[in-house]
Design a protein around this motif. Sequence first.
Motif, PDB file in Angstrom:
ATOM      1  N   GLU A   5      99.734  43.682   6.632  1.00 50.54           N
ATOM      2  CA  GLU A   5      98.542  44.446   6.228  1.00 50.54           C
ATOM      3  C   GLU A   5      98.356  44.485   4.709  1.00 50.54           C
ATOM      4  O   GLU A   5      97.231  44.472   4.226  1.00 50.54           O
ATOM      5  CB  GLU A   5      98.627  45.878   6.773  1.00 50.54           C
ATOM      6  N   ASP A   6      99.429  44.520   3.949  1.00 50.69           N
ATOM      7  CA  ASP A   6      99.291  44.641   2.486  1.00 50.69           C
ATOM      8  C   ASP A   6      98.819  43.348   1.827  1.00 50.69           C
ATOM      9  O   ASP A   6      98.403  43.354   0.673  1.00 50.69           O
ATOM     10  CB  ASP A   6     100.606  45.106   1.862  1.00 50.69           C
ATOM     11  N   SER A   7      98.817  42.235   2.526  1.00 50.07           N
ATOM     12  CA  SER A   7      98.361  40.978   1.926  1.00 50.07           C
ATOM     13  C   SER A   7      96.944  40.595   2.359  1.00 50.07           C
ATOM     14  O   SER A   7      96.436  39.566   1.947  1.00 50.07           O
ATOM     15  CB  SER A   7      99.325  39.851   2.280  1.00 50.07           C
ATOM     16  N   ILE A   8      96.294  41.418   3.162  1.00 49.51           N
ATOM     17  CA  ILE A   8      94.936  41.130   3.621  1.00 49.51           C
ATOM     18  C   ILE A   8      93.942  41.720   2.637  1.00 49.51           C
ATOM     19  O   ILE A   8      93.969  42.905   2.331  1.00 49.51           O
ATOM     20  CB  ILE A   8      94.708  41.721   5.030  1.00 49.51           C
ATOM     21  N   LEU A   9      93.025  40.871   2.117  1.00 51.15           N
ATOM     22  CA  LEU A   9      91.993  41.329   1.186  1.00 51.15           C
ATOM     23  C   LEU A   9      90.735  41.766   1.929  1.00 51.15           C
ATOM     24  O   LEU A   9      90.127  42.774   1.568  1.00 51.15           O
ATOM     25  CB  LEU A   9      91.643  40.209   0.201  1.00 51.15           C
TER      26      LEU A   9
END
Length: 79
Positions: A5-9
Amino acid sequence: MASPEDSILYRHPLMEYLRLEDFLSKLCKDSFAGYAVTQIKKARGLNKKIVNPMPKEKKSLLDFCYVLKGYETLALNIF
């Protein structure tokens, strides 16, 4: 899809309807495809028996036995 989730823009709303469980791995695909190809090859081999049927009666053991009489080879089942 399997990104943290933290790498999805940006995530399109349609992505919410897709689940990771709905997709097969390459290994699974290759296993099923390999099995299908094997079954197709067996079915093609079966066609040979359908086109060239075997005789209805089975041969007995005596049909495969031969006797030497002088310089001739004679089938044992004619005696």
